[in-house]
Motif scaffolding. Structure first.
Motif, PDB file in Angstrom:
ATOM      1  N   GLU A  92       1.046  -1.226  -0.054  1.00 47.07           N
ATOM      2  CA  GLU A  92       0.023   0.013   0.045  1.00 47.07           C
ATOM      3  C   GLU A  92       0.876   1.156  -0.187  1.00 47.07           C
ATOM      4  OE1 GLU A  92      -3.564   1.933   2.611  1.00 47.07           O
ATOM      5  OE2 GLU A  92      -3.256  -0.246   2.887  1.00 47.07           O
ATOM      6  N   SER A  93       0.274   2.304  -0.887  1.00 44.26           N
ATOM      7  CA  SER A  93       1.393   3.566  -0.979  1.00 44.26           C
ATOM      8  C   SER A  93       0.588   4.428   0.294  1.00 44.26           C
ATOM      9  CB  SER A  93       1.240   4.181  -2.194  1.00 44.26           C
ATOM     10  OG  SER A  93      -0.146   4.470  -2.537  1.00 44.26           O
ATOM     11  N   ILE A  94       1.511   5.312   0.452  1.00 38.55           N
ATOM     12  CA  ILE A  94       1.278   6.678   1.339  1.00 38.55           C
ATOM     13  C   ILE A  94       1.586   7.898   0.400  1.00 38.55           C
ATOM     14  CG2 ILE A  94       1.927   7.798   3.417  1.00 38.55           C
ATOM     15  CD1 ILE A  94       3.317   5.103   4.316  1.00 38.55           C
ATOM     16  N   SER A  95       0.438   8.820   0.533  1.00 38.57           N
ATOM     17  CA  SER A  95       0.348   9.932   0.087  1.00 38.57           C
ATOM     18  C   SER A  95       0.668  11.037   0.997  1.00 38.57           C
ATOM     19  CB  SER A  95      -0.666  10.071  -0.835  1.00 38.57           C
ATOM     20  OG  SER A  95      -0.693  11.153  -1.523  1.00 38.57           O
ATOM     21  N   ILE A  96       1.582  11.991   0.655  1.00 39.97           N
ATOM     22  CA  ILE A  96       2.375  13.213   1.406  1.00 39.97           C
ATOM     23  C   ILE A  96       1.916  14.347   0.770  1.00 39.97           C
ATOM     24  CG2 ILE A  96       3.895  14.435   3.151  1.00 39.97           C
ATOM     25  CD1 ILE A  96       4.792  11.526   3.734  1.00 39.97           C
ATOM     26  N   GLU A  97       1.036  15.291   0.920  1.00 39.49           N
ATOM     27  CA  GLU A  97       1.149  16.639   0.149  1.00 39.49           C
ATOM     28  C   GLU A  97       2.351  17.530   0.627  1.00 39.49           C
ATOM     29  OE1 GLU A  97      -2.056  20.209  -0.559  1.00 39.49           O
ATOM     30  OE2 GLU A  97      -2.473  18.369  -1.561  1.00 39.49           O
ATOM     31  N   MET A  98       2.941  17.841  -0.411  1.00 37.86           N
ATOM     32  CA  MET A  98       4.181  18.530  -0.015  1.00 37.86           C
ATOM     33  C   MET A  98       3.703  20.350  -0.371  1.00 37.86           C
ATOM     34  SD  MET A  98       6.729  16.811   1.270  1.00 37.86           S
ATOM     35  CE  MET A  98       8.093  18.068   0.768  1.00 37.86           C
ATOM     36  N   GLY A  99       3.640  21.022   0.901  1.00 44.97           N
ATOM     37  CA  GLY A  99       3.270  22.399   0.486  1.00 44.97           C
ATOM     38  C   GLY A  99       4.229  23.343   0.419  1.00 44.97           C
ATOM     39  N   HIS A 100       3.901  24.785   0.461  1.00 49.30           N
ATOM     40  CA  HIS A 100       4.894  25.757   0.171  1.00 49.30           C
ATOM     41  C   HIS A 100       5.469  25.826   1.567  1.00 49.30           C
ATOM     42  CE1 HIS A 100       6.449  29.243  -1.633  1.00 49.30           C
ATOM     43  NE2 HIS A 100       5.775  30.099  -0.869  1.00 49.30           N
ATOM     44  N   GLY A 101       6.904  25.585   1.353  1.00 47.41           N
ATOM     45  CA  GLY A 101       7.928  25.643   2.634  1.00 47.41           C
ATOM     46  C   GLY A 101       8.061  24.352   3.447  1.00 47.41           C
ATOM     47  N   ASP A 102       7.279  23.295   2.916  1.00 44.27           N
ATOM     48  CA  ASP A 102       7.517  22.051   3.596  1.00 44.27           C
ATOM     49  C   ASP A 102       8.525  21.327   3.553  1.00 44.27           C
ATOM     50  OD1 ASP A 102       4.865  22.640   4.640  1.00 44.27           O
ATOM     51  OD2 ASP A 102       3.890  20.868   3.487  1.00 44.27           O
ATOM     52  N   LEU A 103       8.948  20.645   4.647  1.00 45.00           N
ATOM     53  CA  LEU A 103      10.207  19.782   4.513  1.00 45.00           C
ATOM     54  C   LEU A 103       9.806  18.308   4.911  1.00 45.00           C
ATOM     55  CD1 LEU A 103      13.389  19.148   5.139  1.00 45.00           C
ATOM     56  CD2 LEU A 103      12.938  19.698   7.469  1.00 45.00           C
ATOM     57  N   LEU A 104      10.414  17.487   4.083  1.00 44.38           N
ATOM     58  CA  LEU A 104      10.277  15.811   4.122  1.00 44.38           C
ATOM     59  C   LEU A 104      11.473  15.420   4.311  1.00 44.38           C
ATOM     60  CD1 LEU A 104       7.530  13.267   2.988  1.00 44.38           C
ATOM     61  CD2 LEU A 104       9.981  13.022   2.227  1.00 44.38           C
ATOM     62  N   VAL A 105      11.773  14.395   5.180  1.00 41.42           N
ATOM     63  CA  VAL A 105      13.260  13.758   5.378  1.00 41.42           C
ATOM     64  C   VAL A 105      12.779  12.329   5.350  1.00 41.42           C
ATOM     65  CG1 VAL A 105      15.219  13.424   6.758  1.00 41.42           C
ATOM     66  CG2 VAL A 105      14.217  15.609   6.584  1.00 41.42           C
ATOM     67  N   MET A 106      13.617  11.879   4.410  1.00 34.58           N
ATOM     68  CA  MET A 106      13.048  10.217   4.234  1.00 34.58           C
ATOM     69  C   MET A 106      14.432   9.615   4.707  1.00 34.58           C
ATOM     70  SD  MET A 106      11.871   9.927   0.290  1.00 34.58           S
ATOM     71  CE  MET A 106      12.903  11.000  -0.473  1.00 34.58           C
ATOM     72  N   GLY A 107      14.572   8.708   6.011  1.00 29.03           N
ATOM     73  CA  GLY A 107      15.502   8.287   6.308  1.00 29.03           C
ATOM     74  C   GLY A 107      15.698   6.580   6.598  1.00 29.03           C
ATOM     75  N   GLY A 108      16.617   6.316   7.335  1.00 25.14           N
ATOM     76  CA  GLY A 108      16.991   4.728   7.648  1.00 25.14           C
ATOM     77  C   GLY A 108      17.093   4.141   6.206  1.00 25.14           C
ATOM     78  N   SER A 109      16.364   2.974   6.131  1.00 28.15           N
ATOM     79  CA  SER A 109      16.410   2.317   4.812  1.00 28.15           C
ATOM     80  C   SER A 109      15.769   2.718   3.692  1.00 28.15           C
ATOM     81  CB  SER A 109      16.219   0.839   5.130  1.00 28.15           C
ATOM     82  OG  SER A 109      14.874   0.608   5.488  1.00 28.15           O
ATOM     83  N   CYS A 110      14.936   4.009   3.960  1.00 23.84           N
ATOM     84  CA  CYS A 110      13.878   4.293   2.993  1.00 23.84           C
ATOM     85  C   CYS A 110      14.334   4.160   1.453  1.00 23.84           C
ATOM     86  CB  CYS A 110      13.310   5.723   3.402  1.00 23.84           C
ATOM     87  SG  CYS A 110      12.135   6.220   2.851  1.00 23.84           S
ATOM     88  N   GLN A 111      15.549   4.590   0.983  1.00 26.33           N
ATOM     89  CA  GLN A 111      15.969   4.752   0.028  1.00 26.33           C
ATOM     90  C   GLN A 111      15.958   3.333  -0.755  1.00 26.33           C
ATOM     91  OE1 GLN A 111      15.736   7.619  -1.847  1.00 26.33           O
ATOM     92  NE2 GLN A 111      15.111   8.437   0.045  1.00 26.33           N
ATOM     93  N   ARG A 112      16.453   2.067   0.093  1.00 25.07           N
ATOM     94  CA  ARG A 112      16.647   0.969  -0.408  1.00 25.07           C
ATOM     95  C   ARG A 112      15.322   0.121  -0.469  1.00 25.07           C
ATOM     96  NH1 ARG A 112      20.046   0.878   3.405  1.00 25.07           N
ATOM     97  NH2 ARG A 112      19.064  -0.816   4.630  1.00 25.07           N
ATOM     98  N   THR A 113      14.529   0.330   0.700  1.00 21.81           N
ATOM     99  CA  THR A 113      13.118  -0.412   0.772  1.00 21.81           C
ATOM    100  C   THR A 113      11.929   0.143   0.635  1.00 21.81           C
ATOM    101  OG1 THR A 113      12.980   0.089   3.407  1.00 21.81           O
ATOM    102  CG2 THR A 113      14.464  -1.769   2.861  1.00 21.81           C
ATOM    103  N   TRP A 114      11.812   1.306   0.104  1.00 21.24           N
ATOM    104  CA  TRP A 114      10.666   2.066  -0.244  1.00 21.24           C
ATOM    105  C   TRP A 114      10.728   2.694  -1.653  1.00 21.24           C
ATOM    106  CZ3 TRP A 114       5.676   2.894   2.189  1.00 21.24           C
ATOM    107  CH2 TRP A 114       5.635   2.124   3.306  1.00 21.24           C
TER     108      TRP A 114
END
Length: 181
Positions: A135-157
């Motif tokens: 199942e996918s997750i949806s995150i709306e990125m707004g004006h000035g928002d920050l999202l950090v992907m960490g841990g194994s995120c780049q390999r496993t997601w």
């Protein structure tokens, strides 16, 4: 927010100060380029404009330099190193997008790492899904928002910014440590 398999994301709304000025400066001063990628048997246009600030290159707005330094300081205990590069993507309208992928060229293919994304301009949805299905997750990125992907995120997601029927311009700035693409 914890995901699965050692992956996580942090989301901070309205994190970047002076987002309007940063957006205007990025539009005016970044040396944007159109790129092409090989897709099977032909070259296709990348559906967004790009530029990367490499190690040692001055960022186009002092707020972005301050942001990179603040992120480096905050995440240093876990990441073990500072954010060094800043990749920029200009999504000009709803037709611009990026397909499902993980930043797995370089160290991200074998080790935990982080990618911090600052978004300015029109809101756009960033989607995340487990690599291999789920199942996918949806995150709306707004004006000035920050999202950090960490841990194994780049390999496993995987993550994507899908095409949409209507959207105004949006620019994302992705801060990465050395040798993560």
């Amino acid at each position: 927010m914890p995901l699965t398999r050692g992956a996580w994301v942090d989301v901070c709304r309205s994190w970047l100060p002076q987002a309007d000025d940063v957006f205007a400066t990025l539009v005016a001063e970044v040396p944007w380029r159109a790129d092409q990628r090989q897709m099977y048997d032909r070259l296709v246009a990348v559906p967004r404009l790009l530029h990367t600030y490499l190690i040692g290159e001055e960022l186009p707005h002092p707020v972005l330099t301050d942001a990179r330094e603040a992120l480096s300081e905050h995440y240093l205990p876990e990441l073990g190193e500072p954010f060094r590069t800043a990749g920029c993507c200009w999504y000009r309208d709803g037709r611009d997008s990026v397909a499902w992928h993980g930043d797995t060229i370089g160290r991200g293919s074998t080790r935990d790492t982080m990618v911090a994304i600052v978004s300015v301009g029109d809101p756009r949805r960033l989607q995340l899904r487990p690599r291999g299905g789920g199942e996918s997750i949806s995150i709306e990125m707004g004006h000035g928002d920050l999202l950090v992907m960490g841990g194994s995120c780049q390999r496993t997601w995987e993550h994507a910014v899908p095409k949409v029927a209507h959207a105004g311009p949006r620019i994302s700035v992705q801060f990465r440590p050395f040798n993560v693409f």
